[in-house]
Design a protein around this motif. Structure first.
Motif, PDB file in Angstrom:
ATOM      1  N   ILE A  17     -43.904 100.055 -13.977  1.00  0.00           N
ATOM      2  CA  ILE A  17     -43.310  99.661 -12.744  1.00  0.00           C
ATOM      3  C   ILE A  17     -42.425  98.361 -12.874  1.00  0.00           C
ATOM      4  CG2 ILE A  17     -44.422  98.671 -10.698  1.00  0.00           C
ATOM      5  CD1 ILE A  17     -46.678 100.493 -10.750  1.00  0.00           C
ATOM      6  N   LYS A  75     -47.115  96.815  -7.028  1.00  0.00           N
ATOM      7  CA  LYS A  75     -45.656  96.531  -6.432  1.00  0.00           C
ATOM      8  C   LYS A  75     -45.850  95.336  -5.545  1.00  0.00           C
ATOM      9  CE  LYS A  75     -44.070 101.361  -7.012  1.00  0.00           C
ATOM     10  NZ  LYS A  75     -43.671 102.544  -6.261  1.00  0.00           N
ATOM     11  N   TYR A 111     -37.941  96.930 -11.694  1.00  0.00           N
ATOM     12  CA  TYR A 111     -37.338  95.295 -10.928  1.00  0.00           C
ATOM     13  C   TYR A 111     -36.624  94.526 -11.964  1.00  0.00           C
ATOM     14  CZ  TYR A 111     -40.911  97.074  -7.402  1.00  0.00           C
ATOM     15  OH  TYR A 111     -41.537  97.974  -6.819  1.00  0.00           O
ATOM     16  N   HIS A 167     -43.420  92.372  -5.544  1.00  0.00           N
ATOM     17  CA  HIS A 167     -42.600  92.269  -4.427  1.00  0.00           C
ATOM     18  C   HIS A 167     -42.554  90.590  -3.984  1.00  0.00           C
ATOM     19  CE1 HIS A 167     -42.001  96.616  -2.908  1.00  0.00           C
ATOM     20  NE2 HIS A 167     -41.712  96.073  -4.325  1.00  0.00           N
ATOM     21  N   GLY A 216     -47.536  91.735 -11.778  1.00  0.00           N
ATOM     22  CA  GLY A 216     -48.065  93.290 -11.829  1.00  0.00           C
ATOM     23  C   GLY A 216     -49.867  93.212 -12.203  1.00  0.00           C
TER      24      GLY A 216
END
Length: 311
Positions: free
Chosen positions: A75, A121, A79, A125, A93
Motif C-alpha cells: 500500500i 491508508k 504513495y 493519508h 502504515g
C-alpha cells in the motif's frame, strides 16, 4: 525459536516477533524479510485474533502484524509520488496496521487484510497531509478526498492525452468538469485544490544574504496592521456607526426623507447598481428632481448630526 502455543511448527510467530524483522537502518533488508514471512491461514488468523481479543495475548498480536507487513509495504508504494521517504510511509502504515489488529473482531466473518486496508491508508493519508507541505492543503473530509483523487486523476488525464503532452501540469476546463462530476464537488473546488497542490512553501522570515546583510522576506510586508489595538478600536467604532448608528440616524427622519436616503444610498440592485435616481423619485412624489435633491441634502445634514451625537 519459541513457537506460539497452538500454532503450526513452521509458523514464524515467536515470543518476540519483531526480532524476525531487521532494523529500519536498511529498508531493502526490511522489505525482503517482511516478504519472506509466511501468511496465516484463515483458521490461524481466527485463532490468534480470538486470543488477542479474549486474553490480550500480545504474542498473538505480533503474529497477526507480522503476517500483514507485506500488505503495508504494498500500500505504501502507491504513495511514493508525494516525495516522502518510503520508510516513513511504511512506518505510518504499520501504525495503522496495529490499530486495525487491536480493533479486529474475528466473529464478523471478514479477513484481517480487508479490514486493515482502511486503517493503513488512513494513517498514511494523515501523515502525507501533515508533512507534504508546511501549510495544510486539505483540512475537511471532502478536501482530503479531493486531494488524493485529484493527483491520480491528473496522471490518468496525462496518459490519455490525445496530443501526447504528458508534461502539462494544469487541467483543461473539460477535465475540471470531469473531476468535479466524478467526485461530486464544485469545479471551483477542483481549481482551488489544484492551485494549492501546485504552489510551494515560501519562507516568511528573511534569510541573510551572501554578504551578511539582512535579507528581505514576505514577513516585511505581510504585517497585519488591523490587529494593532488602535486600529481594532477604530474598526469596532466604524462597525457600530454603520449598524446601530445608521439605524438611529434614519429614525430621526420623516417617512419621505428616510425613503429618499434609503433609495439613493442604501439600496443595491441585483446587478450591483444603486437605487432610484433623482428623476425616478421625483416621479414617485410628483415633485421636481431639484426638490428631491434639496430634501436629500437636508436629510443627510440631519443624519450627520444624529451620528455625531450617537458617537
Amino acid at each position: 525459536m519459541t513457537v506460539l502455543s497452538g500454532a503450526p511448527a513452521n509458523q514464524l510467530a515467536v515470543a518476540n516477533p519483531w526480532s524476525m524483522v531487521p532494523s529500519l537502518g536498511n529498508l531493502d533488508a526490511y522489505i525482503s524479510a517482511a516478504n519472506r514471512l509466511p501468511l496465516l491461514t484463515q483458521e490461524e488468523e481466527q485463532t490468534y485474533a480470538r486470543r488477542l481479543r479474549d486474553h490480550n495475548d500480545l504474542e498473538a498480536a505480533g503474529a497477526l502484524i507480522l503476517s500483514h507487513l507485506r500488505l503495508v509495504i504494498s500500500i505504501s508504494r502507491q504513495y511514493l509520488g508525494y516525495g516522502l521517504p518510503h520508510g516513513d510511509l511504511i512506518q505510518e502504515g504499520n501504525v495503522g496496521l496495529m490499530k486495525a489488529v487491536k480493533r479486529f473482531d474475528p466473529d464478523q466473518g471478514v479477513r484481517l487484510v480487508s479490514y486493515a486496508m482502511h486503517w493503513i491508508k488512513a494513517e498514511i493519508h494523515e501523515y502525507i497531509l501533515k508533512n507534504w507541505r508546511m501549510v495544510k492543503v486539505a483540512t475537511t473530509k471532502a478536501q482530503r478526498k479531493l486531494f488524493f483523487n485529484l493527483r491520480s486523476m491528473k496522471q490518468g488525464f496525462k496518459a490519455d492525452s490525445a496530443d501526447g503532452d504528458t508534461h502539462r501540469d494544469t487541467l483543461s476546463s473539460d477535465e475540471v468538469s470531469q473531476v468535479a462530476s466524478r467526485l461530486n464537488v464544485k469545479p471551483e473546488e477542483v481549481l482551488e485544490m489544484e492551485t494549492r497542490m501546485s504552489g510551494g512553501d515560501v519562507l516568511l522570515d528573511p534569510s541573510p544574504s551572501d554578504d551578511g546583510d539582512e535579507g528581505f522576506g514576505p514577513i516585511a510586508y505581510l504585517a497585519d496592521a488591523s490587529q494593532e489595538p488602535t486600529a481594532q478600536l477604530e474598526s469596532r467604532q466604524r462597525d457600530r456607526l454603520s449598524t446601530d448608528g445608521i439605524s438611529t440616524a434614519l429614525a430621526t427622519l420623516d417617512d419621505r426623507s428616510r425613503r429618499i436616503v434609503e433609495e439613493r444610498w442604501l439600496k443595491v440592485n441585483d446587478d450591483g447598481s444603486g437605487g432610484m435616481t433623482l428623476h425616478e423619485l421625483a416621479e414617485v412624489y410628483k415633485v421636481s428632481a431639484e426638490r428631491i435633491r434639496q430634501i436629500e441634502v437636508a436629510a443627510m445634514k440631519k443624519m450627520k448630526k444624529a451620528l455625531a451625537d450617537f458617537a
